[in-house]
Motif scaffolding. Structure first.
Motif, PDB file in Angstrom:
ATOM      1  N   MET A   1      13.389   9.013  55.664  1.00  0.00           N
ATOM      2  CA  MET A   1      13.652   9.566  54.303  1.00  0.00           C
ATOM      3  C   MET A   1      12.737  10.400  53.246  1.00  0.00           C
ATOM      4  N   SER A   2      11.420   9.864  53.171  1.00  0.00           N
ATOM      5  CA  SER A   2      10.568  10.035  52.837  1.00  0.00           C
ATOM      6  C   SER A   2      10.163  11.150  53.603  1.00  0.00           C
ATOM      7  N   GLU A   3      10.142  11.155  55.122  1.00  0.00           N
ATOM      8  CA  GLU A   3      10.087  12.614  55.137  1.00  0.00           C
ATOM      9  C   GLU A   3      10.558  13.725  55.041  1.00  0.00           C
ATOM     10  N   ILE A   4      11.832  13.340  54.897  1.00  0.00           N
ATOM     11  CA  ILE A   4      13.146  14.177  54.936  1.00  0.00           C
ATOM     12  C   ILE A   4      12.994  14.605  52.673  1.00  0.00           C
ATOM     13  N   TRP A   5      12.384  13.547  51.939  1.00  0.00           N
ATOM     14  CA  TRP A   5      12.165  13.901  50.908  1.00  0.00           C
ATOM     15  C   TRP A   5      10.772  15.039  50.564  1.00  0.00           C
ATOM     16  N   LYS A   6       9.780  14.801  51.252  1.00  0.00           N
ATOM     17  CA  LYS A   6       8.615  16.125  51.292  1.00  0.00           C
ATOM     18  C   LYS A   6       8.425  16.929  52.011  1.00  0.00           C
ATOM     19  N   SER A   7      10.052  17.794  52.552  1.00  0.00           N
ATOM     20  CA  SER A   7      10.077  18.129  53.227  1.00  0.00           C
ATOM     21  C   SER A   7      10.352  19.347  52.882  1.00  0.00           C
ATOM     22  N   GLY A   8      10.349  20.641  52.622  1.00  0.00           N
ATOM     23  CA  GLY A   8      10.270  22.075  52.347  1.00  0.00           C
ATOM     24  C   GLY A   8       9.789  22.376  51.326  1.00  0.00           C
ATOM     25  N   ALA A   9       9.895  23.386  50.448  1.00  0.00           N
ATOM     26  CA  ALA A   9       9.559  24.101  49.326  1.00  0.00           C
ATOM     27  C   ALA A   9       9.571  22.703  47.652  1.00  0.00           C
ATOM     28  N   ARG A  10       8.364  22.472  47.452  1.00  0.00           N
ATOM     29  CA  ARG A  10       8.317  21.520  46.429  1.00  0.00           C
ATOM     30  C   ARG A  10       9.494  22.276  45.081  1.00  0.00           C
ATOM     31  N   ASN A  11      10.365  20.454  44.548  1.00  0.00           N
ATOM     32  CA  ASN A  11      12.055  21.553  43.725  1.00  0.00           C
ATOM     33  C   ASN A  11      11.233  21.398  41.989  1.00  0.00           C
ATOM     34  N   PRO A  12      11.801  21.748  41.644  1.00  0.00           N
ATOM     35  CA  PRO A  12      11.110  21.976  40.454  1.00  0.00           C
ATOM     36  C   PRO A  12      11.270  20.616  39.502  1.00  0.00           C
ATOM     37  N   VAL A  13      12.087  19.757  40.487  1.00  0.00           N
ATOM     38  CA  VAL A  13      12.868  18.338  39.632  1.00  0.00           C
ATOM     39  C   VAL A  13      11.462  17.074  39.055  1.00  0.00           C
ATOM     40  N   HIS A  14      10.721  18.058  40.537  1.00  0.00           N
ATOM     41  CA  HIS A  14       9.566  17.180  39.763  1.00  0.00           C
ATOM     42  C   HIS A  14       8.555  17.190  38.244  1.00  0.00           C
ATOM     43  N   LYS A  15       8.504  18.741  38.108  1.00  0.00           N
ATOM     44  CA  LYS A  15       8.114  19.427  37.134  1.00  0.00           C
ATOM     45  C   LYS A  15       8.873  18.504  35.711  1.00  0.00           C
ATOM     46  N   THR A  16      10.122  18.894  36.112  1.00  0.00           N
ATOM     47  CA  THR A  16      11.091  18.469  34.870  1.00  0.00           C
ATOM     48  C   THR A  16      10.763  17.077  34.627  1.00  0.00           C
ATOM     49  N   MET A  17      10.679  16.041  35.626  1.00  0.00           N
ATOM     50  CA  MET A  17      10.273  14.878  34.993  1.00  0.00           C
ATOM     51  C   MET A  17       8.969  14.559  34.283  1.00  0.00           C
ATOM     52  N   GLN A  18       8.289  15.200  34.675  1.00  0.00           N
ATOM     53  CA  GLN A  18       6.824  15.281  34.131  1.00  0.00           C
ATOM     54  C   GLN A  18       7.035  15.805  32.763  1.00  0.00           C
ATOM     55  N   LYS A  19       7.515  16.658  32.445  1.00  0.00           N
ATOM     56  CA  LYS A  19       8.171  17.010  31.132  1.00  0.00           C
ATOM     57  C   LYS A  19       9.086  15.628  30.901  1.00  0.00           C
ATOM     58  N   HIS A  20       9.695  15.228  30.826  1.00  0.00           N
ATOM     59  CA  HIS A  20      10.360  14.542  30.666  1.00  0.00           C
ATOM     60  C   HIS A  20       9.699  12.588  30.106  1.00  0.00           C
TER      61      HIS A  20
ATOM     62  N   MET B   1      21.899  16.171  53.485  1.00  0.00           N
ATOM     63  CA  MET B   1      23.102  16.224  54.531  1.00  0.00           C
ATOM     64  C   MET B   1      22.449  17.136  55.335  1.00  0.00           C
ATOM     65  N   ASN B   2      21.879  18.166  55.903  1.00  0.00           N
ATOM     66  CA  ASN B   2      21.162  18.283  57.150  1.00  0.00           C
ATOM     67  C   ASN B   2      20.600  17.821  58.393  1.00  0.00           C
ATOM     68  N   ASP B   3      20.595  16.780  58.406  1.00  0.00           N
ATOM     69  CA  ASP B   3      19.859  15.685  58.581  1.00  0.00           C
ATOM     70  C   ASP B   3      20.209  15.462  59.909  1.00  0.00           C
ATOM     71  N   ASP B   4      19.859  16.171  61.494  1.00  0.00           N
ATOM     72  CA  ASP B   4      20.617  16.314  62.295  1.00  0.00           C
ATOM     73  C   ASP B   4      19.447  15.629  63.383  1.00  0.00           C
ATOM     74  N   LEU B   5      18.745  14.853  63.231  1.00  0.00           N
ATOM     75  CA  LEU B   5      17.899  14.255  64.251  1.00  0.00           C
ATOM     76  C   LEU B   5      18.478  12.974  64.827  1.00  0.00           C
ATOM     77  N   HIS B   6      17.916  12.183  65.876  1.00  0.00           N
ATOM     78  CA  HIS B   6      18.566  10.336  65.947  1.00  0.00           C
ATOM     79  C   HIS B   6      18.740   9.799  65.059  1.00  0.00           C
ATOM     80  N   LYS B   7      20.125   9.772  64.682  1.00  0.00           N
ATOM     81  CA  LYS B   7      20.343   8.312  64.125  1.00  0.00           C
ATOM     82  C   LYS B   7      21.137   9.561  62.766  1.00  0.00           C
ATOM     83  N   GLU B   8      20.598  10.663  62.681  1.00  0.00           N
ATOM     84  CA  GLU B   8      21.355  11.206  61.458  1.00  0.00           C
ATOM     85  C   GLU B   8      21.224  10.607  59.590  1.00  0.00           C
ATOM     86  N   TYR B   9      19.460  10.142  59.561  1.00  0.00           N
ATOM     87  CA  TYR B   9      19.556   9.057  58.652  1.00  0.00           C
ATOM     88  C   TYR B   9      19.836   9.614  57.285  1.00  0.00           C
TER      89      TYR B   9
END
Length: 361
Positions: free
Chosen positions: A232-251, A285-293
């Motif tokens: 799950m940590s790998e998934i969350w760190k993957s791809g482009a950085r989502n604006p949610v991080h900036k939103t929560m910093q402002k919050h 939701m698109n995790d297709d690796l072994h066990k599809e965590y």
């Protein structure tokens, strides 16, 4: 040849039927057959205020409470696990390792002092609150507080304790020393269930608050090892950085600068809600690796939210056609509103008009 043509024709017809299939019920929005007043549900997405306990003055929450009071809900629900759900989790420790320790209270001392089991406590609460027209006396409030504690409905117990005058906050009617010490400590705890839910319930004259969180779906990953959360940590760190991080910093900045209403406007606005879903669940939701965590994680969150919303509906059923305020973690809000919107007689109310304040820049 004719046989081959028939087979192809059957396949074509089957494909067309699959494409055009419609369910018998399409319930998004209010049912067109509804003739009675709908039940209104307004969802307030929140961060968990315990994270700001050393830096947040509860007085700064007053404008938020005043705004929410204008909605004047008949029912308030909170993200807390009910006593009944905790009873289930505690009954299957192998399937729910450490879950009860994280989300449930040890009720032993309260039950010893009150003489009530979980089942007894529920019956006692129903008996005392059965006649909603009469004003409860101090003895009944103490007994009700002890019953709520014995059931594991901590915040409803706190409401009854705080309705008592200082002189009446004393031993008796099922309240002993350990129960009283717990309630005194709980009343100053910094979390949204207490500082928003309970305080608003007291302002509006409610006798109880409804715990709707549900961790019974934790069975999906509770028996997995550390590799689950590593993936799950790998998934969350993957791809482009989502604006949610900036939103929560402002919050966080708004909260720490006592601009509480603006902070709530930020996390409840539409784009923030979309970002929460994109950042967490659509990645997983698109995790297709072994066990599809990742897919297991999304299944858990969907099931959890469905069960939580069902608890909101059960609570709302006590006041058909009434108003419900549901206070829940911000990432639950988009799921709550989507699932609530497919109930026959539920109108989802936009919280933003009740979060009045300067625009967020």
């Amino acid at each position: 040849m004719r046989s081959a043509i028939c087979i192809l024709l059957c396949i074509f017809i089957s494909a067309c039927e699959t494409k055009t299939y419609k369910t018998a019920l399409e319930l998004q929005g209010l049912d067109s057959s509804l003739r009675v007043t709908p039940t209104e549900v307004m969802v307030l997405g929140t961060s968990h205020l315990a994270g700001y306990k050393d830096n947040l003055n509860i007085k700064t929450l007053r404008p938020l409470l005043d705004n929410l009071a204008e909605y004047n809900p008949d029912i308030i629900t909170i993200e807390s696990v009910s006593g009944e759900t905790c009873d289930l989790i505690k009954s299957f420790p192998a399937e729910y390792p450490n879950v009860a320790d994280r989300y449930c209270y040890d009720l032993t001392d309260f039950q010893v002092e009150s003489g009530l089991t979980v089942a007894d406590a529920r019956s006692e609460i129903r008996r005392i609150l059965d006649d909603g027209t009469k004003e409860l006396n101090s003895s009944e409030r103490r007994r009700l507080a002890s019953a709520f504690l014995s059931l594991g409905e901590i915040y409803s117990a706190l409401i009854q304790w705080l309705k008592l005058s200082k002189a009446e906050q004393k031993f008796g009617d099922g309240l002993g020393e350990k129960s009283m010490k717990f309630l005194e400590k709980k009343k100053v705890s910094m979390n949204e269930n207490n500082q928003i839910g309970v305080r608003l319930a007291l302002t509006l004259g409610h006798e109880r608050i409804y715990a709707v969180d549900d961790h019974s779906a934790d069975i999906i990953f509770a028996i997995e090892d550390e590799s689950f959360w590593e993936r799950m940590s790998e998934i969350w760190k993957s791809g482009a950085r989502n604006p949610v991080h900036k939103t929560m910093q402002k919050h966080d900045e708004l909260i720490l600068n006592n601009k509480v209403v603006q902070a709530y406007r930020l996390v409840n606005q539409h784009m923030s809600q979309v970002d929460f879903v994109d950042n967490d669940f659509r990645k997983a939701m698109n995790d297709d690796l072994h066990k599809e965590y990742g897919r297991k994680y999304v299944a858990w969150y969907q099931a959890r939210n469905l069960r939580m919303v069902s608890n909101v509906i059960v609570a709302a059923a006590s006041v058909p056609g009434g108003r419900v305020l549901s206070i829940v973690g911000a990432s639950h809000k988009p799921y709550f509103e989507s699932y609530l919107d497919v109930m026959h007689d539920v109108k989802v109310v936009d919280v933003m008009p009740f979060l009045k304040g300067p625009k967020i820049h």
